[in-house]
Design a protein around this motif. Structure first.
Motif, PDB file in Angstrom:
ATOM      1  N   LEU A   1      37.141  39.186  46.937  1.00 19.25           N
ATOM      2  CA  LEU A   1      37.935  40.406  46.800  1.00 19.25           C
ATOM      3  C   LEU A   1      39.086  40.481  47.793  1.00 19.25           C
ATOM      4  O   LEU A   1      39.769  41.500  47.857  1.00 19.25           O
ATOM      5  CB  LEU A   1      37.047  41.639  46.987  1.00 19.25           C
ATOM      6  CG  LEU A   1      36.525  42.313  45.716  1.00 19.25           C
ATOM      7  CD1 LEU A   1      35.646  41.369  44.923  1.00 19.25           C
ATOM      8  CD2 LEU A   1      35.754  43.573  46.070  1.00 19.25           C
ATOM      9  N   ARG A   2      39.318  39.431  48.577  1.00 21.18           N
ATOM     10  CA  ARG A   2      40.327  39.514  49.623  1.00 21.18           C
ATOM     11  C   ARG A   2      41.719  39.888  49.091  1.00 21.18           C
ATOM     12  O   ARG A   2      42.386  40.764  49.665  1.00 21.18           O
ATOM     13  CB  ARG A   2      40.382  38.195  50.404  1.00 21.18           C
ATOM     14  CG  ARG A   2      41.250  38.276  51.650  1.00 21.18           C
ATOM     15  CD  ARG A   2      41.190  37.001  52.458  1.00 21.18           C
ATOM     16  NE  ARG A   2      39.884  36.835  53.067  1.00 21.18           N
ATOM     17  CZ  ARG A   2      39.069  35.820  52.837  1.00 21.18           C
ATOM     18  NH1 ARG A   2      39.411  34.881  51.971  1.00 21.18           N
ATOM     19  NH2 ARG A   2      37.912  35.717  53.445  1.00 21.18           N
ATOM     20  N   PRO A   3      42.229  39.289  47.999  1.00 20.39           N
ATOM     21  CA  PRO A   3      43.539  39.721  47.484  1.00 20.39           C
ATOM     22  C   PRO A   3      43.544  41.175  47.026  1.00 20.39           C
ATOM     23  O   PRO A   3      44.528  41.899  47.231  1.00 20.39           O
ATOM     24  CB  PRO A   3      43.797  38.761  46.317  1.00 20.39           C
ATOM     25  CG  PRO A   3      42.920  37.596  46.572  1.00 20.39           C
ATOM     26  CD  PRO A   3      41.703  38.143  47.243  1.00 20.39           C
ATOM     27  N   THR A   4      42.442  41.614  46.409  1.00 17.28           N
ATOM     28  CA  THR A   4      42.364  43.009  45.948  1.00 17.28           C
ATOM     29  C   THR A   4      42.319  43.971  47.118  1.00 17.28           C
ATOM     30  O   THR A   4      42.950  45.036  47.085  1.00 17.28           O
ATOM     31  CB  THR A   4      41.122  43.203  45.063  1.00 17.28           C
ATOM     32  OG1 THR A   4      41.126  42.232  44.022  1.00 17.28           O
ATOM     33  CG2 THR A   4      41.091  44.591  44.463  1.00 17.28           C
TER      34      THR A   4
ATOM     35  N   ILE B   1      39.060  49.991  41.218  1.00 15.49           N
ATOM     36  CA  ILE B   1      39.825  48.748  41.379  1.00 15.49           C
ATOM     37  C   ILE B   1      38.923  47.653  41.938  1.00 15.49           C
ATOM     38  O   ILE B   1      38.915  46.505  41.460  1.00 15.49           O
ATOM     39  CB  ILE B   1      41.037  48.982  42.301  1.00 15.49           C
ATOM     40  CG1 ILE B   1      42.048  49.910  41.617  1.00 15.49           C
ATOM     41  CG2 ILE B   1      41.700  47.663  42.665  1.00 15.49           C
ATOM     42  CD1 ILE B   1      43.261  50.222  42.468  1.00 15.49           C
ATOM     43  N   TYR B   2      38.127  47.996  42.952  1.00 15.57           N
ATOM     44  CA  TYR B   2      37.188  47.015  43.509  1.00 15.57           C
ATOM     45  C   TYR B   2      36.138  46.607  42.485  1.00 15.57           C
ATOM     46  O   TYR B   2      35.736  45.436  42.420  1.00 15.57           O
ATOM     47  CB  TYR B   2      36.504  47.596  44.746  1.00 15.57           C
ATOM     48  CG  TYR B   2      37.400  47.728  45.945  1.00 15.57           C
ATOM     49  CD1 TYR B   2      38.444  46.831  46.168  1.00 15.57           C
ATOM     50  CD2 TYR B   2      37.207  48.740  46.874  1.00 15.57           C
ATOM     51  CE1 TYR B   2      39.260  46.943  47.272  1.00 15.57           C
ATOM     52  CE2 TYR B   2      38.024  48.856  47.995  1.00 15.57           C
ATOM     53  CZ  TYR B   2      39.051  47.954  48.191  1.00 15.57           C
ATOM     54  OH  TYR B   2      39.851  48.068  49.281  1.00 15.57           O
TER      55      TYR B   2
ATOM     56  N   ILE C   1      48.855  49.631  49.051  1.00 16.72           N
ATOM     57  CA  ILE C   1      49.059  50.842  48.261  1.00 16.72           C
ATOM     58  C   ILE C   1      48.673  52.090  49.067  1.00 16.72           C
ATOM     59  O   ILE C   1      49.381  53.105  49.036  1.00 16.72           O
ATOM     60  CB  ILE C   1      48.240  50.771  46.954  1.00 16.72           C
ATOM     61  CG1 ILE C   1      48.771  49.650  46.061  1.00 16.72           C
ATOM     62  CG2 ILE C   1      48.287  52.102  46.218  1.00 16.72           C
ATOM     63  CD1 ILE C   1      50.211  49.828  45.646  1.00 16.72           C
ATOM     64  N   SER C   2      47.568  52.028  49.803  1.00 16.19           N
ATOM     65  CA  SER C   2      47.137  53.173  50.607  1.00 16.19           C
ATOM     66  C   SER C   2      48.126  53.442  51.739  1.00 16.19           C
ATOM     67  O   SER C   2      48.372  54.602  52.095  1.00 16.19           O
ATOM     68  CB  SER C   2      45.738  52.919  51.174  1.00 16.19           C
ATOM     69  OG  SER C   2      44.800  52.740  50.137  1.00 16.19           O
TER      70      SER C   2
ATOM     71  N   ALA D   1      34.948  40.389  37.927  1.00 15.06           N
ATOM     72  CA  ALA D   1      35.640  39.134  37.613  1.00 15.06           C
ATOM     73  C   ALA D   1      35.133  37.962  38.441  1.00 15.06           C
ATOM     74  O   ALA D   1      35.521  36.822  38.194  1.00 15.06           O
ATOM     75  CB  ALA D   1      37.145  39.308  37.833  1.00 15.06           C
ATOM     76  N   VAL D   2      34.256  38.228  39.425  1.00 20.80           N
ATOM     77  CA  VAL D   2      33.685  37.144  40.237  1.00 20.80           C
ATOM     78  C   VAL D   2      32.678  36.377  39.384  1.00 20.80           C
ATOM     79  O   VAL D   2      31.796  36.981  38.770  1.00 20.80           O
ATOM     80  CB  VAL D   2      33.009  37.711  41.502  1.00 20.80           C
ATOM     81  CG1 VAL D   2      32.388  36.581  42.324  1.00 20.80           C
ATOM     82  CG2 VAL D   2      34.013  38.483  42.341  1.00 20.80           C
TER      83      VAL D   2
END
Length: 330
Positions: free
Chosen positions: A240-243, A205-206, A250-251, A212-213
């Motif tokens: 990546l802050r929103p991700t 996911i990361y 989720i965790s 995408a950056v």
């Protein structure tokens, strides 16, 4: 040559002529188009709401109804209204608060290292590596493994007598550790299983978010003399802050629902009660013991609703923290 005088109105179509026949299908098509324009969006989303209503909303409401009644597993057709007595029962039970404490401790022990390692792995995979597809598949393999398989394998690893980990630790002078019966060792063992299973999933996911950056940001930072570590801190992490917030939520939800790992930590012998002294009993195990071992469905349903309330509180805290971080970054 004889001529005929056209009669008045002869050049006009009659009421039932071709003009009326062409207008009727056109009006029908217009009404059909309007109906399709308004009804199609609802038809597209209807399957989701039907499935959610059948398998999400109805079980939630039915669980709430059971939480307000005295229902036994042996007599499901008989119920007695007790109001909030089931909630009072679990809130006055010290074992419930032990399960809450265990759930949060295991959640922190598993979530924090898991996301940090996943972030590091994603950063490494973001570079051009040979056989990158192979390495991405490898780190996702634990996620594809079933919970039962992973828990039973790690039960052999964490065995007190003859376990693989104790055998390795014996070479550095560490005596046998009773991982399953220890207060903290059992929580660490469960956290290791969770970290092993979910790190690769979060890493991918990361990785998707990193790719995408925009590359222009890295080029500008490189021109300004920023090292790779500084680019990671100043460019990658803020992007990546929103991700990262998504993976934290989720965790957290996953840690609240932790069931298979503590159930099978000791091969299923003591896992059903969360340890000999409830040292790693989570809320899901506590619910399981009430509903399927003691066969009291009312308190078990009350535990399920208590878990929902805790998740909503955690989501609210995450939302407040994320707003604070966004404002401070701005």
């Amino acid at each position: 040559m004889a001529t005929t005088t056209p009669t008045r109105g002869a050049d006009k179509p009659s009421a039932g002529g071709p003009g009326a026949a062409s207008k009727a299908p056109s009006a029908w098509r217009t009404r059909l188009w309007r109906f399709d324009d308004k009804a199609s969006p609802y038809a597209y989303i209807a399957p989701f709401f039907l499935i959610f209503g059948a398998f999400g909303l109805y079980p939630l409401l039915y669980t709430g109804w059971i939480a307000l009644h005295r229902v036994e597993m042996t007599s499901l057709d008989q119920s007695e209204w007790v109001g909030f007595e089931n909630f009072s029962t679990i809130l006055q039970d010290s074992e419930f608060w032990t399960a809450v404490s265990n759930t949060f401790i295991i959640g922190v022990l598993s979530t924090v290292p898991q996301l940090l390692v996943a972030l590091g792995l994603a950063h490494l995979l973001n570079y051009k590596l040979r056989a990158s597809t192979f390495w991405r598949t490898v780190i996702l393999t634990p996620y594809a493994t079933s919970v039962a398989t992973a828990a039973l394998v790690f039960a052999l690893v964490f065995r007190a007598d003859g376990g693989l980990l104790n055998w390795v630790l014996s070479f550095v002078g560490v005596d046998n550790i009773n991982w399953g019966n220890g207060e903290w060792s059992s929580k660490i063992a469960i956290s290791v299983i969770v970290i092993w299973r979910w790190t690769g999933y979060n890493a991918l996911i990361y990785l998707a978010a990193m790719q995408a950056v925009p590359s222009d940001l890295y080029e500008a930072a490189s021109i300004d003399g920023a090292s790779r570590w500084q680019q990671f801190r100043k460019v990658t992490i803020p992007s990546l802050r929103p991700t990262i917030l998504f993976t934290i939520v989720i965790s957290t939800i996953g840690s609240m629902q932790l069931f298979g790992e503590p159930l099978l930590l000791q091969g299923g012998t003591l896992g059903a009660v969360g340890g000999s002294e409830h040292q790693y009993e989570t809320l899901s195990i506590y619910l399981y013991n009430y509903g399927w071992k003691l066969q009291h469905l009312g308190p078990a349903a009350a535990v399920a609703w208590a878990m929902l309330v805790l998740l909503l509180l955690i989501a609210l805290i995450n939302w407040i923290v994320s707003r604070f971080v966004r404002k401070s970054a701005a």
